[in-house]
Design an enzyme around this catalytic site. Structure first.
Site, PDB file in Angstrom:
ATOM      1  N   GLY A   1       8.040  -6.662  -6.972  1.00 51.98           N
ATOM      2  CA  GLY A   1       6.048  -7.425  -6.416  1.00 51.98           C
ATOM      3  C   GLY A   1       4.916  -6.863  -7.104  1.00 51.98           C
TER       4      GLY A   1
ATOM      5  N   VAL B   1       2.634  -4.125  -6.893  1.00 51.79           N
ATOM      6  CA  VAL B   1       2.878  -2.859  -7.362  1.00 51.79           C
ATOM      7  C   VAL B   1       3.750  -2.343  -8.645  1.00 51.79           C
ATOM      8  CG1 VAL B   1       2.619   0.098  -6.674  1.00 51.79           C
ATOM      9  CG2 VAL B   1       0.935  -2.729  -5.938  1.00 51.79           C
TER      10      VAL B   1
ATOM     11  N   CYS C   1      -5.890   2.469  -2.697  1.00 54.05           N
ATOM     12  CA  CYS C   1      -6.404   2.307  -3.378  1.00 54.05           C
ATOM     13  C   CYS C   1      -8.108   2.160  -3.823  1.00 54.05           C
ATOM     14  CB  CYS C   1      -5.673   0.688  -3.660  1.00 54.05           C
ATOM     15  SG  CYS C   1      -6.727  -0.155  -2.831  1.00 54.05           S
TER      16      CYS C   1
ATOM     17  N   GLY D   1      -5.112  -6.360  -4.444  1.00 54.04           N
ATOM     18  CA  GLY D   1      -5.072  -5.961  -3.817  1.00 54.04           C
ATOM     19  C   GLY D   1      -4.172  -5.728  -2.043  1.00 54.04           C
TER      20      GLY D   1
ATOM     21  N   GLU E   1      -7.612  -1.012   6.974  1.00 50.05           N
ATOM     22  CA  GLU E   1      -8.592  -0.494   5.834  1.00 50.05           C
ATOM     23  C   GLU E   1      -9.346   0.648   5.866  1.00 50.05           C
ATOM     24  OE1 GLU E   1      -8.232  -0.787   1.007  1.00 50.05           O
ATOM     25  OE2 GLU E   1      -7.073  -1.264   2.979  1.00 50.05           O
TER      26      GLU E   1
ATOM     27  N   ARG F   1     -13.164  -7.931   1.790  1.00 47.30           N
ATOM     28  CA  ARG F   1     -11.774  -8.994   1.017  1.00 47.30           C
ATOM     29  C   ARG F   1     -13.028 -10.085   0.027  1.00 47.30           C
ATOM     30  NH1 ARG F   1      -7.912  -6.435  -1.164  1.00 47.30           N
ATOM     31  NH2 ARG F   1      -6.854  -6.859   0.934  1.00 47.30           N
TER      32      ARG F   1
ATOM     33  N   HIS G   1     -11.564  -2.571  -7.566  1.00 48.35           N
ATOM     34  CA  HIS G   1     -12.011  -2.348  -5.663  1.00 48.35           C
ATOM     35  C   HIS G   1     -13.814  -1.790  -6.692  1.00 48.35           C
ATOM     36  CE1 HIS G   1      -9.355  -3.828  -3.921  1.00 48.35           C
ATOM     37  NE2 HIS G   1      -8.850  -2.345  -3.073  1.00 48.35           N
TER      38      HIS G   1
ATOM     39  N   ASN H   1      -7.956  -1.564  -8.815  1.00 48.90           N
ATOM     40  CA  ASN H   1      -7.065  -1.020  -8.162  1.00 48.90           C
ATOM     41  C   ASN H   1      -6.037  -1.194  -7.724  1.00 48.90           C
ATOM     42  OD1 ASN H   1      -7.799  -3.954  -7.799  1.00 48.90           O
ATOM     43  ND2 ASN H   1      -5.901  -4.526  -6.647  1.00 48.90           N
ATOM     44  N   THR H   2      -4.975  -1.746  -8.966  1.00 53.03           N
ATOM     45  CA  THR H   2      -3.389  -1.529  -8.815  1.00 53.03           C
ATOM     46  C   THR H   2      -3.119  -0.891  -9.815  1.00 53.03           C
ATOM     47  OG1 THR H   2      -2.706  -3.671 -10.103  1.00 53.03           O
ATOM     48  CG2 THR H   2      -3.048  -4.232  -8.321  1.00 53.03           C
TER      49      THR H   2
END
Length: 338
Positions: free
Chosen positions: A11, A13, A147, A177, A199, A232, A239, A316-317
Site C-alpha cells: 500500500g 504507506v 499524519c 493521506g 480526522e 481534503r 499537509h 504526510n506519507t
C-alpha cells in the site's frame, strides 16, 4: 544489524516503509507481508510502485509473506502499515510474541500503556515500553500519531515554553493521506472536501497525549484544548494547516524561538538537520516547494503573525507516516529497548 519487516508492504504507506528501510544503516529489511493473493510471490511482481523515487531493486526478490504472527515472529521490529481494523488484534498478538511493533495504524494510539511518540517532542514517553513489559513479554507497541497531528505537534514544539490554553487549526490535507484508492478523481478535482472521517477527533485528542507529561507509569494530558477543522484538497503530498494559539507572546520572540529550536535528541539516521524550519517568505510554506525539505522529515512554518497565527506544512506519507515510525524505531534502538 536489526532484522525488520513491513506489514502491509504494497500500500501507499507500506511502499514508503520499503523505500526508507531498503538501505537503512541500522536495519536489515528481511520480511514483507501483504494479502493472501500476494503471498508467495516476489515483491517486485506484486507491488504497483507509485512513489516518486526509483523502486529499490535490492528488495524486489523478497518473497511476500502472509500477514500473520508466524511470518514475523523471528524479527526484532515490525513496521505496521495495516488498516486499523486488522491492526487492532494482530499488532497485539505480534507484541505478545516478543516482537517490537512500530505502528502507523490508529488502533492503539490512545491506549494508556502505548507511547504515542514524536521523537523530537516526547522521547521520554518511551518509558511506557517498560509498563508493557511488566506483563511478561519483551514485545511492545509504539505508535506514531495521525499524519496531521505530527505536523501540528512539531510546529508547536518551539512554542510550548510560551504557554497557551487553546489551539484552533484548519487543515488542507493531501489526497495521498487517503491511500492510492482513497478518494475518487471526480470528487477531488476542482474541489475542496470539508470533511475527513475521524480526522478532527484525532487532531483534538492526540496532541494532548503527545504534549502531556509522563510520571513513570502513565501520561497526564497537556493542559490545553484543540479545535480542528479538516479538509481534503487537490494536492498529492503535503499537509498544510493554519494554526491559531491564544498566547500573548510577542511575535519577534516566537520567531526567534523557531529559528533557534533544537530537539532534545540527536544522532538518529532519519532525524533531519532541521526538525522545524521557519521561513520569512510571505507565500511559504507550500507543499510543492517545501514538502521534501530534510528528505521529507522537516516541518516548515511561516506567516507568523500577532494573535498568534501561523502556517505549518509537512510531508504526510514521510514525516506524517512511514518516516515517523522509522524515526521512532531509531529512537527505540538508541534507548536500548531493542
Amino acid at each position: 544489524m536489526i532484522n525488520v519487516g513491513v506489514l502491509g508492504a504494497t500500500g501507499a504507506v507500506g511502499q514508503r516503509f520499503v523505500q526508507l528501510l531498503a538501505n537503512h544503516p541500522w536495519f536489515r529489511l528481511t520480511t514483507l507481508t501483504a494479502s493472501e493473493r500476494s503471498a508467495g510471490k516476489r515483491y517486485q511482481d506484486v507491488v504497483n510502485w507509485r512513489l516518486d523515487v526509483p523502486f529499490p531493486e535490492e528488495v524486489g526478490s523478497l518473497v511476500v509473506e502472509p500477514t500473520n504472527v508466524s511470518a514475523v515472529s523471528d524479527l526484532d521490529i515490525v513496521f505496521s502499515a495495516l488498516p486499523a481494523d486488522i491492526a487492532t488484534t494482530l499488532e497485539t498478538d505480534i507484541a505478545a510474541a516478543g516482537v517490537g511493533v512500530c505502528s502507523n495504524a490508529s488502533s492503539h494510539r490512545m491506549d494508556s500503556d502505548v507511547p504515542l511518540v514524536v521523537p523530537e517532542v516526547n522521547p521520554d514517553h518511551l518509558g511506557l515500553i517498560d509498563v508493557q513489559r511488566d506483563r511478561g513479554t519483551d514485545g511492545f507497541i509504539v505508535a506514531n500519531p495521525n499524519c496531521s497531528t505530527i505536523v501540528l505537534c512539531l510546529s508547536l514544539a518551539p512554542l510550548m515554553p510560551f504557554g497557551f490554553s487553546h489551539l484552533t487549526v484548519a487543515t488542507m490535507q493531501a489526497i495521498s493521506g487517503a491511500g492510492f484508492q482513497g478518494i475518487p478523481a471526480m470528487e477531488i478535482y476542482d474541489n475542496v472536501v470539508p470533511y475527513i472521517g475521524s480526522e478532527e477527533e484525532k487532531m483534538e485528542r492526540e496532541p494532548l497525549k503527545i504534549m502531556g507529561s509522563f510520571d513513570g507509569s502513565e501520561i497526564r494530558d497537556a493542559p490545553f484544548k484543540v479545535s480542528a477543522s479538516c479538509h481534503r484538497v487537490p494536492v498529492i503530498d503535503g499537509h498544510t494547516m493554519a494554526v491559531w494559539a491564544d498566547t500573548p507572546a510577542p511575535v519577534a520572540e516566537v520567531i526567534e524561538a523557531y529559528r533557534t529550536y533544537a530537539p532534545p535528541i540527536s544522532g538518529l539516521p532519519h532525524l533531519p538537520a532541521e526538525s522545524v524550519h521557519y521561513t520569512d517568505e510571505s507565500t511559504r510554506p507550500q507543499p510543492r516547494l517545501d514538502r521534501n525539505r530534510g528528505g521529507g522529515m522537516t516541518v516548515s512554518v511561516g506567516r507568523m503573525r500577532e494573535g498568534l497565527r501561523y502556517v505549518a506544512m509537512g510531508h504526510n506519507t514521510i514525516r506524517g507516516a512511514a518516516g515517523a515510525s522509522v524515526l521512532n524505531a531509531e529512537l527505540i534502538v538508541s534507548k536500548k529497548y531493542v
